[in-house]
Scaffold this active site. Sequence first.
Site, PDB file in Angstrom:
ATOM      1  N   ARG A 261       0.838  -1.200   0.000  1.00 12.15           N
ATOM      2  CA  ARG A 261       0.000   0.000   0.000  1.00 12.15           C
ATOM      3  C   ARG A 261       0.869   1.245   0.000  1.00 12.15           C
ATOM      4  O   ARG A 261       1.847   1.335   0.743  1.00 12.15           O
ATOM      5  CB  ARG A 261      -0.924   0.024   1.221  1.00 12.15           C
ATOM      6  CG  ARG A 261      -1.892  -1.161   1.249  1.00 12.15           C
ATOM      7  CD  ARG A 261      -2.844  -1.099   2.419  1.00 12.15           C
ATOM      8  NE  ARG A 261      -3.658  -2.311   2.478  1.00 12.15           N
ATOM      9  CZ  ARG A 261      -4.555  -2.582   3.421  1.00 12.15           C
ATOM     10  NH1 ARG A 261      -4.750  -1.710   4.400  1.00 12.15           N
ATOM     11  NH2 ARG A 261      -5.251  -3.711   3.396  1.00 12.15           N
ATOM     12  N   ARG A 276       2.501   1.082  10.466  1.00 15.02           N
ATOM     13  CA  ARG A 276       1.992   1.441   9.140  1.00 15.02           C
ATOM     14  C   ARG A 276       3.136   1.344   8.123  1.00 15.02           C
ATOM     15  O   ARG A 276       3.968   2.234   8.016  1.00 15.02           O
ATOM     16  CB  ARG A 276       1.398   2.850   9.159  1.00 15.02           C
ATOM     17  CG  ARG A 276       0.571   3.183   7.921  1.00 15.02           C
ATOM     18  CD  ARG A 276      -0.074   4.560   8.062  1.00 15.02           C
ATOM     19  NE  ARG A 276      -1.014   4.621   9.164  1.00 15.02           N
ATOM     20  CZ  ARG A 276      -2.288   4.254   9.099  1.00 15.02           C
ATOM     21  NH1 ARG A 276      -2.776   3.788   7.966  1.00 15.02           N
ATOM     22  NH2 ARG A 276      -3.075   4.352  10.155  1.00 15.02           N
ATOM     23  N   GLU A 348      -6.402  -0.428  15.813  1.00  7.35           N
ATOM     24  CA  GLU A 348      -6.998  -1.391  14.881  1.00  7.35           C
ATOM     25  C   GLU A 348      -6.008  -2.478  14.475  1.00  7.35           C
ATOM     26  O   GLU A 348      -4.866  -2.196  14.129  1.00  7.35           O
ATOM     27  CB  GLU A 348      -7.479  -0.673  13.620  1.00  7.35           C
ATOM     28  CG  GLU A 348      -8.108  -1.610  12.601  1.00  7.35           C
ATOM     29  CD  GLU A 348      -8.053  -1.066  11.186  1.00  7.35           C
ATOM     30  OE1 GLU A 348      -8.047  -1.886  10.250  1.00  7.35           O
ATOM     31  OE2 GLU A 348      -7.981   0.166  11.006  1.00  7.35           O
ATOM     32  N   SER A 351     -10.199  -5.489  10.436  1.00 14.14           N
ATOM     33  CA  SER A 351     -11.516  -5.013  10.014  1.00 14.14           C
ATOM     34  C   SER A 351     -12.232  -6.186   9.372  1.00 14.14           C
ATOM     35  O   SER A 351     -11.668  -6.859   8.506  1.00 14.14           O
ATOM     36  CB  SER A 351     -11.398  -3.859   9.013  1.00 14.14           C
ATOM     37  OG  SER A 351     -11.104  -2.651   9.666  1.00 14.14           O
ATOM     38  N   ARG A 390       1.084  -5.884  12.788  1.00  9.75           N
ATOM     39  CA  ARG A 390       0.470  -5.230  13.936  1.00  9.75           C
ATOM     40  C   ARG A 390       0.330  -6.196  15.111  1.00  9.75           C
ATOM     41  O   ARG A 390       0.418  -5.792  16.273  1.00  9.75           O
ATOM     42  CB  ARG A 390      -0.878  -4.635  13.546  1.00  9.75           C
ATOM     43  CG  ARG A 390      -0.736  -3.468  12.590  1.00  9.75           C
ATOM     44  CD  ARG A 390      -1.994  -2.647  12.468  1.00  9.75           C
ATOM     45  NE  ARG A 390      -1.763  -1.489  11.602  1.00  9.75           N
ATOM     46  CZ  ARG A 390      -2.564  -0.435  11.507  1.00  9.75           C
ATOM     47  NH1 ARG A 390      -3.675  -0.397  12.237  1.00  9.75           N
ATOM     48  NH2 ARG A 390      -2.290   0.568  10.694  1.00  9.75           N
TER      49      ARG A 390
END
Length: 425
Positions: A261, A276, A348, A351, A390
Amino acid sequence: MHDIRFLRENPAAFDAGLARRGLEPLSAELLALDERSRAIKTALQQGQARRNEASKAIGQAMAQKDMATAEALKAEVAALKEKLPALEAEDREIGEALAARLAAIPNLPADDVPPGEDETQNVEVARWGEPRSFPFTPQDHADFGPALGLDFEGGAALSGARFTALRGQMARLHRALAQFMLDRQSRENGYEEVNPPLLVKDEALFGTGQLPKFAEDLFRTTDGRWLIPTAEVSLTNLVREQIVPTESLPLRLTALTPCFRSEAGSAGRDTRGFIRQHQFEKVELVAICKPEESEAEHERMCAAAEGVLQALGLPYRKMLLCTGDMGFGARKTWDLEVWLPSQQTYREISSVSNCGDFQARRMNARYKPEGEKQTRFLHTLNGSGLAVGRTLVAVLENYQQEDGSVIVPEVLAPYMGGLTRLRHS
């Protein structure tokens, strides 16, 4: 993709759904395009039918030696042949414009999704586990991680910011986490393991909703392919342009892949550490099912992701996302947020989204209910089970010791070759 028939029959409900997303009403604009498209199609069909009818009549008039009628018919056919290409071009233009407009509109939220503008208005559904009480001030993983093998400088030297090299025992722990997650989802939770392509074509990313709107968040190769931002793209598109046999539903798929990403919209966020990254690994979960199964599959998928956190002993909370924080293709999303001691907050880590038939319409993925002649669109769901990087951060921070070492969770013992603690090299 939205169903134009639903829009024709329920324009007020469509606009109400958009309003919950914070968008202006669009039904009037879309229905005007649709009406124009249908009018052109009708005119085109009538013109083609008349051309064929007149062409046949020419032969009949010629056989009867009615030359005046034959010439008049020839002139009419010639005029139609000149007119029809313009109608065909307009039909394509309006059809493409309507399809593009519908493709750019996000999914409508489910009725039980709470209203809200951003993440501050998400609703906490449940918590699991108690944050550990430390006899010392817990450190950020970015501070103690490098001594254990988180090589931020080496990764940045190779590839730039937000790339990290994992070395030695840190690489082993990362691999252990990934294998544990994949084994759990495939062996215990019934998801079929898949090793999918990491490079995909435009239509795959269109199918799951990343294109055309989110191209800037992706990496593209020189030959026009794209690096996947998540295995959701590859897994979900395995049913693209298919009529899936009813007896094979629901399909439950999982994959461990690298994800790529550009993080174009996250400037300044999480610039330190391993949270990230431009390249990271994730165990993805995808379910493809009949519409009446999707709510149960959503619950099941979220429980599968929660089970990983519980097995690792990581405190977390389950959040129901509000209308303003949901992803483009989702109609309902739960986020799982893991406790990070250094930040004294939940972040987070997964999801889990129910997309309804939104992606299936874009992919033309269908099934045929038993006893029915017509096909229906499938429902698709996706979730992280979990993001490996994460999870690594959460393990490091929650299991850190005052001397800078990190205890390895017991459930990872079979994957660690006897290593029970990460220590300074």
